[in-house]
Design an enzyme around this catalytic site. Sequence first.
Site, PDB file in Angstrom:
ATOM      1  N   GLU A  51       0.865  -1.183   0.000  1.00 17.73           N
ATOM      2  CA  GLU A  51       0.000   0.000   0.000  1.00 17.73           C
ATOM      3  C   GLU A  51       0.897   1.227   0.000  1.00 17.73           C
ATOM      4  O   GLU A  51       1.955   1.239   0.653  1.00 17.73           O
ATOM      5  CB  GLU A  51      -0.906   0.020   1.230  1.00 17.73           C
ATOM      6  CG  GLU A  51      -1.709   1.325   1.297  1.00 17.73           C
ATOM      7  CD  GLU A  51      -2.934   1.271   2.179  1.00 17.73           C
ATOM      8  OE1 GLU A  51      -2.965   0.442   3.102  1.00 17.73           O
ATOM      9  OE2 GLU A  51      -3.860   2.068   1.940  1.00 17.73           O
ATOM     10  N   CYS A 247      -6.716   0.941   2.468  1.00 16.12           N
ATOM     11  CA  CYS A 247      -7.682   2.052   2.459  1.00 16.12           C
ATOM     12  C   CYS A 247      -7.478   2.987   1.277  1.00 16.12           C
ATOM     13  O   CYS A 247      -8.376   3.746   0.928  1.00 16.12           O
ATOM     14  CB  CYS A 247      -7.574   2.848   3.750  1.00 16.12           C
ATOM     15  SG  CYS A 247      -8.106   1.924   5.183  1.00 16.12           S
ATOM     16  N   ASN A 378     -12.171  -3.110  -0.087  1.00 21.07           N
ATOM     17  CA  ASN A 378     -11.141  -3.390   0.916  1.00 21.07           C
ATOM     18  C   ASN A 378     -11.804  -3.698   2.249  1.00 21.07           C
ATOM     19  O   ASN A 378     -12.316  -4.786   2.446  1.00 21.07           O
ATOM     20  CB  ASN A 378     -10.164  -2.206   1.002  1.00 21.07           C
ATOM     21  CG  ASN A 378      -9.147  -2.383   2.114  1.00 21.07           C
ATOM     22  OD1 ASN A 378      -8.572  -3.456   2.251  1.00 21.07           O
ATOM     23  ND2 ASN A 378      -8.935  -1.383   2.932  1.00 21.07           N
ATOM     24  N   GLU A 379     -11.832  -2.705   3.139  1.00 19.19           N
ATOM     25  CA  GLU A 379     -12.417  -2.950   4.471  1.00 19.19           C
ATOM     26  C   GLU A 379     -13.826  -2.396   4.533  1.00 19.19           C
ATOM     27  O   GLU A 379     -14.135  -1.550   5.358  1.00 19.19           O
ATOM     28  CB  GLU A 379     -11.556  -2.266   5.532  1.00 19.19           C
ATOM     29  CG  GLU A 379     -10.423  -3.115   6.004  1.00 19.19           C
ATOM     30  CD  GLU A 379      -9.608  -2.468   7.112  1.00 19.19           C
ATOM     31  OE1 GLU A 379      -9.876  -1.305   7.484  1.00 19.19           O
ATOM     32  OE2 GLU A 379      -8.688  -3.139   7.609  1.00 19.19           O
TER      33      GLU A 379
END
Length: 662
Positions: A51, A247, A378-379
């Site tokens: 990331e 994120c 993603n989350e």
Amino acid sequence: MRKKYKINILIFAITLLGIIPCYGQQVSEISVLSNKPGADVQSTMWGVFFEDINFAADGGIYAELVKNRSFEFALPATGWRLPSRQNGNGRMVASFYSPARPSNPHFMRVYIDSAAGTFTLTNEGFRGMGIKKDGKYNFSVSARLTGASDIKITAELFSPGNEPAGNTELSGFSGTWNTYQASIVASQTLQNAQLKLTLSGKGNIDLDMISLFPDDTWRGRKNGLRKDIVEMIADLKPGFLRFPGGCIVEGRDLTNRYQWKTTVGPVEDRKMIINRWNNEMQNRQAPDYFQSFGLGFYEYFLLAEDIGAEALPILNCGMSCQFNAAEVVPLNELDPYIQDALDLIEFANGEITAKWGRLRAEMGHPGKFNLKFIGIGNEQWDEQYIERYKLFEKILKSEHPEIKIVSGSGPSSSGRLFDYAWSELKKLNPDLIDEHYYMPPDWFLKNSTRYDNYDRTGIKVFAGEYAAHGRETTDPESRNTWLSALCEAAFMTGLERNSDVVYMASYAPLLAHVDAWQWRPDLIWFDNLATMGTPNYYVQKLFSNYRGTKVVPVLTEGRPLTGQDSLYASSTIDAKAGKLYIKIVNSSRKKKQVMLSLGALSYGKEAEKVTLKSDNPLAFNTIERPKIIFPQSSPVRINGRRINTEIDPASVNVFIIDFKTR
Ligand code: AHR
């Protein structure tokens, strides 16, 4: 809350030091049933999570040394020192704007009014520029003259104390935009060099894409990646490369989500946006953190291919980060997002006659990237995610049944949102579910049996982000301690033992700049010149380098060794290579005497043991002292089919045992 957290960690470290007695029975005999191999270990089992956080991309693996090369930061002169915009001999306008170039509209205009005039502008780099004595550095600039002008540029490297460290000159500019190049040979090694441009002559010149790269990049690619950082990653032999996050995929709002299409094609046309970690962490603000996308999706695919890893791109699912703006795209407006996923598959795997396949070829890779996985979201959590995921899945499964889909279970390792995601996703058809856990070290010990009772026939697990956190992520004292690595290793024996359920796993985050981080711990640290592997890195390396192809049961008193007497173990075999691997973690301060019974194969007289250990649970490596915790290899004797050995206190051990194949 924070104080309580610190006290808990301290108590745990003290327990590990043995002031409080360890629990469990004494283990004396460990049986490794090498002749009864079980589940396959996937080639994707141990991978990496990339990331752009902690200056991992710009200022990190992407070797560009100039910060804000195209004047597209929110404040266009960020990173540049303009001694005076008006020095009596001339003027400069740092944010000239051309609507004709929407993805890179800003440039700098310099007017030199007096024949004796000179003007300087200096770039500070990403917390300085790392240069090596005698190294070649490729300088380039996009420039055009306006009106009757005659201007020369001297590009010079210099030290913080203003000592020159190499220079070059460019002249012969014309009235149309062109790229001009020259190289500088560095006369010193510097961690914090700067680049000064001196413009002399008379007239006006426009400047953009002012760039400086080391010539010595990964695989010698022009304007490519930092070799030392890629080598560290490649040494892990990762089974997959997950990118671009995290994120960052989501963006704090949808405008600033990651859009792969703006990251491919010529670098000067890639539209720079803010990095979501720019001002996310209150006490680790980085107002100069943007994404140039010099490392874009093409470069990620190439990197994955170079290091022999499967590419695992994660795409935005029509939701921005639910911890931030939490914007969602209405379901009936999701088509462009789904189309992005379809087009990405075409970019990676399509024929070169197709639009996106052609772009891949034009960028230098006519061959297909052979993409096998794609992650959706993603989350994300709750109904809003499931509703959107469903629409992606329906189309992707029908148009690309060959691509495996990774879905998400949200930001926590358990609880209502986690359970909801699993129960809903089980009704659907994802191939893998991504689980995340940033938890205290003792959680990792307790969870070494986490997957023992998961459904063996259902959806597979991608342990997509995990790390043992002794302190909060932004705490300057949060470190990659030996304690964290040891507990992760114990947990990883549980992942390996459950290779029929867990198909992929990656520590997170991967990279961090020592002077520019937002979040820690992280797997690999670097400054402008060097890299450092954390104890956690060496744990990952041991598991990944000695992966094996099938799981072998490891039992004590008929049960898997999952913490009895503070010992944790797993074993794998690679029948083709004739290798048996046994991993044993001792989480206590006591030395353990064990008898390994190796099973009915034909062995030689000696095996190799690789050990990672420290008697200080709070020890960590630094750039200056990178080998405080470092794997050591030693021979061990095999007597018949047994190894009688000691397992050091607080240690991770891999036994590498050759056997005869028929
Ligand atoms: O790894 C850092 C962050 O942790 C990731 O961006 C996110 O997915 C998780 O919350």
